[in-house]
Write a protein that holds these residues in place. Structure first.
Motif, PDB file in Angstrom:
ATOM      1  N   LYS A 158       0.813  -1.216   0.000  1.00 15.98           N
ATOM      2  CA  LYS A 158       0.000   0.000   0.000  1.00 15.98           C
ATOM      3  C   LYS A 158       0.848   1.267   0.000  1.00 15.98           C
TER       4      LYS A 158
ATOM      5  N   GLU B 154       0.634   1.532  -3.586  1.00 14.42           N
ATOM      6  CA  GLU B 154      -0.750   1.581  -4.068  1.00 14.42           C
ATOM      7  C   GLU B 154      -1.425   2.911  -3.759  1.00 14.42           C
TER       8      GLU B 154
ATOM      9  N   TYR C 257      -5.705   6.538  -4.944  1.00 14.92           N
ATOM     10  CA  TYR C 257      -4.975   5.401  -5.497  1.00 14.92           C
ATOM     11  C   TYR C 257      -4.041   5.885  -6.604  1.00 14.92           C
TER      12      TYR C 257
ATOM     13  N   GLU D 118      -0.290   2.643 -10.185  1.00 17.69           N
ATOM     14  CA  GLU D 118       0.083   1.263  -9.848  1.00 17.69           C
ATOM     15  C   GLU D 118      -0.982   0.601  -8.978  1.00 17.69           C
ATOM     16  N   GLY D 119      -1.565   1.397  -8.083  1.00 13.81           N
ATOM     17  CA  GLY D 119      -2.608   0.856  -7.224  1.00 13.81           C
ATOM     18  C   GLY D 119      -3.830   0.431  -8.002  1.00 13.81           C
TER      19      GLY D 119
ATOM     20  N   GLY E 163      -2.382  -3.301  -7.889  1.00 14.60           N
ATOM     21  CA  GLY E 163      -2.895  -3.646  -6.567  1.00 14.60           C
ATOM     22  C   GLY E 163      -1.794  -4.051  -5.599  1.00 14.60           C
ATOM     23  N   HIS E 164      -2.084  -3.874  -4.304  1.00 17.64           N
ATOM     24  CA  HIS E 164      -1.013  -4.008  -3.311  1.00 17.64           C
ATOM     25  C   HIS E 164      -0.546  -5.446  -3.094  1.00 17.64           C
TER      26      HIS E 164
END
Length: 325
Positions: free
Chosen positions: A197, A200, A209, A212-213, A217-218
């Protein structure tokens, strides 16, 4: 005493300087545009709608903007909201700083760091210990300041570390009860499971967000970080120890429809998933109860299937608990 955002009751007028935590331009059923705004200060967050809005309004009242709000607290569909009378952007020379409007976790950052570092020494497996220490050092600033989410749970400054500490405490009790659990693996999973995160999310203020988030996703992001750490530390990328650690972080959401790359099929992975869900659940319900009067029900909690929870009239324990958001 100066009243903060959550100090106002339904029907009371307010005039406050607040942070816009979130802003979203939407279209109503009649085709008119409006802005859904999340107002925030150190006491918490309340939503308000700015009707007949335009794209220019959306650009003006963007997330992270400090505004002066004139309005009234009301309730709509069991949720508090603000009827907006007037709204203006506060200028940079008016003496306000973003940090004034950000709520922090109820445990000091220094204490969070000390407790997590203590647990690292209890990770006896050298592969897991080295990777955890490497990534904690690499992402130290972000890990101990970022929230654990944008809105669902632990969405406060230091929330990621606070969530991690809570999980480590749960993990200790569970490992004491069930000696067949590998404490080192479970602790490593607790510390790393949400570390993605820090990539993210954008940061602790007006959290959004990142690209990349939204795109990766984390779970996958921290798996990538683990593999990069293994490469830097010259750890065998095909070792079972590394594979087990990766499985824990990639499966901790439990089900593919909730973002897990694989369902947990290792004991410690299943326990990690349960601990993560438990802590997020307790946090969300407690946060809602703390904003509810004794003898009444909370607003609907989205993460809990839109259920409303009852706060008992003699709930002394909740009064003594630290304020979450």
């Amino acid at each position: 005493m100066i009243k903060r955002l959550l100090d106002y009751n339904d029907g009371e007028d307010m005039n406050l300087v607040l942070l816009l935590k979130d802003s979203s331009l939407r279209t109503s059923k009649n085709g008119k545009q409006y802005l859904v705004l999340q107002f925030s200060d150190s006491s918490g967050t309340i939503r308000g709608n700015l009707w007949n809005a335009s794209q220019q309004d959306a650009d003006t009242f963007s997330p992270g903007t400090i505004v002066e709000l004139s309005g009234r607290r009301e309730e709509y569909q069991d949720r508090p909201q603000i009827r907006i009378y007037d709204l203006r952007v506060v200028g940079p020379n008016e003496g306000y700083d973003l940090s004034q409007f950000v709520h922090s976790a109820p445990i000091k950052q220094k204490d969070l760091e000390e407790e997590i570092n203590k647990r690292v020494f209890e990770i006896l497996n050298p592969t897991w210990n080295r990777i955890v220490r490497y990534l904690l050092k690499k992402w130290n600033k972000e890990f101990f300041s970022y929230p654990a989410g944008k809105s669902n749970h632990h969405a406060v400054r230091n929330g990621l570390a606070f969530h991690t500490v809570s999980m480590l405490r749960d993990a200790e009790g569970i490992a004491n009860t069930y000696p067949q659990i590998d404490r080192s693996l479970l602790y490593a999973g607790c510390i790393l499971h949400d570390m993605g995160k820090v990539i993210e999310l954008s940061g602790p203020v007006a959290t959004t967000y990142t690209a990349e988030g939204n795109l990766i996703g984390h779970l996958v992001l921290i798996d990538e970080q683990i593999m990069l750490a293994a490469h830097e530390l010259e750890i065998d990328e095909h070792s079972e120890d590394l594979m087990l650690l990766r499985h824990l972080v990639l499966s901790h959401h439990g089900l593919p429809e909730y973002g897990a790359a694989h369902r947990p099929v290792v004991l410690e992975a299943e326990v990690l998933h349960k601990i993560d869900d438990l802590d997020a659940t307790v946090y969300a319900i407690t946060n809602a109860l703390q904003q509810t009067k004794p003898g009444e029900f909370t607003e609907t909690i989205k993460s809990q299937d839109n259920r409303r929870f009852y706060r008992p009239k003699n709930d002394d324990a909740l009064d003594k608990a630290p304020k979450l958001e």
